[in-house]
Scaffold this motif. Sequence first.
Motif, mmCIF file in Angstrom:
data_model
loop_
_atom_site.group_PDB
_atom_site.id
_atom_site.type_symbol
_atom_site.label_atom_id
_atom_site.label_comp_id
_atom_site.label_asym_id
_atom_site.label_seq_id
_atom_site.Cartn_x
_atom_site.Cartn_y
_atom_site.Cartn_z
ATOM 1 N N ILE A 108 -24.478 4.844 -14.781
ATOM 2 C CA ILE A 108 -24.973 5.684 -15.875
ATOM 3 C C ILE A 108 -24.043 6.874 -16.095
ATOM 4 O O ILE A 108 -23.705 7.212 -17.241
ATOM 5 N N VAL A 109 -23.629 7.512 -15.012
ATOM 6 C CA VAL A 109 -22.731 8.669 -15.140
ATOM 7 C C VAL A 109 -21.422 8.259 -15.809
ATOM 8 O O VAL A 109 -20.888 8.984 -16.665
ATOM 9 N N MET A 110 -20.891 7.104 -15.463
ATOM 10 C CA MET A 110 -19.675 6.624 -16.108
ATOM 11 C C MET A 110 -19.916 6.370 -17.588
ATOM 12 O O MET A 110 -19.063 6.682 -18.443
ATOM 13 N N ASP A 111 -21.075 5.838 -17.944
ATOM 14 C CA ASP A 111 -21.403 5.604 -19.350
ATOM 15 C C ASP A 111 -21.538 6.921 -20.107
ATOM 16 O O ASP A 111 -21.156 7.020 -21.274
ATOM 17 N N PHE A 112 -22.106 7.927 -19.447
ATOM 18 C CA PHE A 112 -22.206 9.246 -20.084
ATOM 19 C C PHE A 112 -20.818 9.767 -20.452
ATOM 20 O O PHE A 112 -20.604 10.311 -21.536
ATOM 21 N N ASP A 113 -19.891 9.623 -19.522
ATOM 22 C CA ASP A 113 -18.527 10.086 -19.762
ATOM 23 C C ASP A 113 -17.918 9.365 -20.967
ATOM 24 O O ASP A 113 -17.174 9.953 -21.760
ATOM 25 N N TYR A 114 -18.253 8.099 -21.110
ATOM 26 C CA TYR A 114 -17.753 7.296 -22.226
ATOM 27 C C TYR A 114 -18.267 7.826 -23.559
ATOM 28 O O TYR A 114 -17.565 7.766 -24.573
ATOM 29 N N LYS A 118 -16.040 8.363 -27.002
ATOM 30 C CA LYS A 118 -16.116 7.401 -28.099
ATOM 31 C C LYS A 118 -17.219 7.662 -29.127
ATOM 32 O O LYS A 118 -17.221 7.042 -30.183
ATOM 33 N N LYS A 119 -18.145 8.569 -28.840
ATOM 34 C CA LYS A 119 -19.253 8.793 -29.765
ATOM 35 C C LYS A 119 -19.213 10.146 -30.467
ATOM 36 O O LYS A 119 -19.990 10.384 -31.394
ATOM 37 N N THR A 120 -18.340 11.037 -30.025
ATOM 38 C CA THR A 120 -18.258 12.356 -30.648
ATOM 39 C C THR A 120 -16.940 12.509 -31.379
ATOM 40 O O THR A 120 -15.945 11.870 -31.042
ATOM 41 N N SER A 121 -16.946 13.376 -32.386
ATOM 42 C CA SER A 121 -15.742 13.586 -33.184
ATOM 43 C C SER A 121 -14.688 14.343 -32.388
ATOM 44 O O SER A 121 -15.011 15.337 -31.710
ATOM 45 N N PRO A 122 -13.424 13.936 -32.473
ATOM 46 C CA PRO A 122 -12.368 14.690 -31.784
ATOM 47 C C PRO A 122 -12.162 16.076 -32.383
ATOM 48 O O PRO A 122 -11.488 16.905 -31.786
ATOM 49 N N ILE A 162 -26.029 14.377 -30.694
ATOM 50 C CA ILE A 162 -25.417 13.063 -30.465
ATOM 51 C C ILE A 162 -25.347 12.763 -28.968
ATOM 52 O O ILE A 162 -25.676 11.662 -28.513
ATOM 53 N N LEU A 163 -24.907 13.740 -28.185
ATOM 54 C CA LEU A 163 -24.828 13.552 -26.737
ATOM 55 C C LEU A 163 -26.195 13.216 -26.161
ATOM 56 O O LEU A 163 -26.354 12.232 -25.428
ATOM 57 N N LYS A 164 -27.197 14.009 -26.503
ATOM 58 C CA LYS A 164 -28.520 13.828 -25.907
ATOM 59 C C LYS A 164 -29.150 12.511 -26.350
ATOM 60 O O LYS A 164 -29.765 11.801 -25.534
ATOM 61 N N ASN A 165 -29.018 12.167 -27.626
ATOM 62 C CA ASN A 165 -29.587 10.909 -28.108
ATOM 63 C C ASN A 165 -28.911 9.717 -27.431
ATOM 64 O O ASN A 165 -29.574 8.732 -27.061
ATOM 65 N N SER A 166 -27.586 9.789 -27.289
ATOM 66 C CA SER A 166 -26.847 8.692 -26.649
ATOM 67 C C SER A 166 -27.228 8.562 -25.185
ATOM 68 O O SER A 166 -27.407 7.452 -24.659
ATOM 69 N N PHE A 167 -27.346 9.692 -24.508
ATOM 70 C CA PHE A 167 -27.734 9.660 -23.099
ATOM 71 C C PHE A 167 -29.137 9.066 -22.940
ATOM 72 O O PHE A 167 -29.393 8.273 -22.026
#
Length: 282
Positions: A108-114, A118-122, A162-167
């Motif tokens: 899960i922690v590795m997926d969070f890092d992903y 890949k899910k947030t704007s640079p 976005i971070l919280k919803n994805s997590f």
Amino acid sequence: MTIALTAARYLALHREELKHNVRFVFQMAEEDMRVPGADKMVELGCMDGVDEVYALHNDASRECGTVLINAGVMSSYGSAWTLDVQGISAHGSTPEKGLDAIRETARIVMDFDYIVAKKTSPFSPAVFGCGMFHGGTIPNAVADHAQARGTIRAMDANTDQILKNSFDGIVQESTLRGFVTSMDYCGYPAVINHPDAYQRVVSAAKEIIPAELLQADCKPMTGSEDFSLMVNAAREQRGAMFFLGSGNRSKGINNYLHANPYFVDDDFMLVGAQIFIHLATH
């Protein structure tokens, strides 16, 4: 606290110079997002009737007297997260009979890092960190519980969501794999400097420090401050926070925040007090 008390002492002795009613707020429990701090103080009325609010944060990596501020986001949206994963214990010789909470938590922690990659704007910075990981009780068994803790930072509300919803989506997937998985957040909104409050700090700094020490368009920091809750509670959200350099390379003082040991050049405190005095008397 020393800066605020110095300014308060001066203003108490020179009341005739005051242009505003002034309230000094000594913020409690600022460093731990899990403990009530500014939110509790606001709830108890520290911001009742307050039109404008100001704060500073010292930074010993900057030369003494340097003022850093901008007219927008000054510090990030920040949350501390706690991830709990409950699996099924089994003997290490028969791992197929259990559900390994340590392995699932690591996944899960590795997926969070992903998600950050890949899910947030640079163009909208985000930071993910895992600073604690605990699990298991003995070396020859499948761990039935593990916990990880860390923080997330974002520069705008959309990226924070976005971070919280994805997590949350990743946590839900874990439950489908047979684990009992939960995640909790606690944190602060961003400090967003109001344009008028920003200009008042800049005007004060120009009167007190040399021009070369003023950085009036600095980058926001990825740290977080619950002072944001006080800004949001002020009338029309008129508030500003700035950073004040407290280092001195010639004296060997050049510490980053939270360094250990942490030294400051005491002269910076007089600069900070003068800025607050200027804000109250102009």
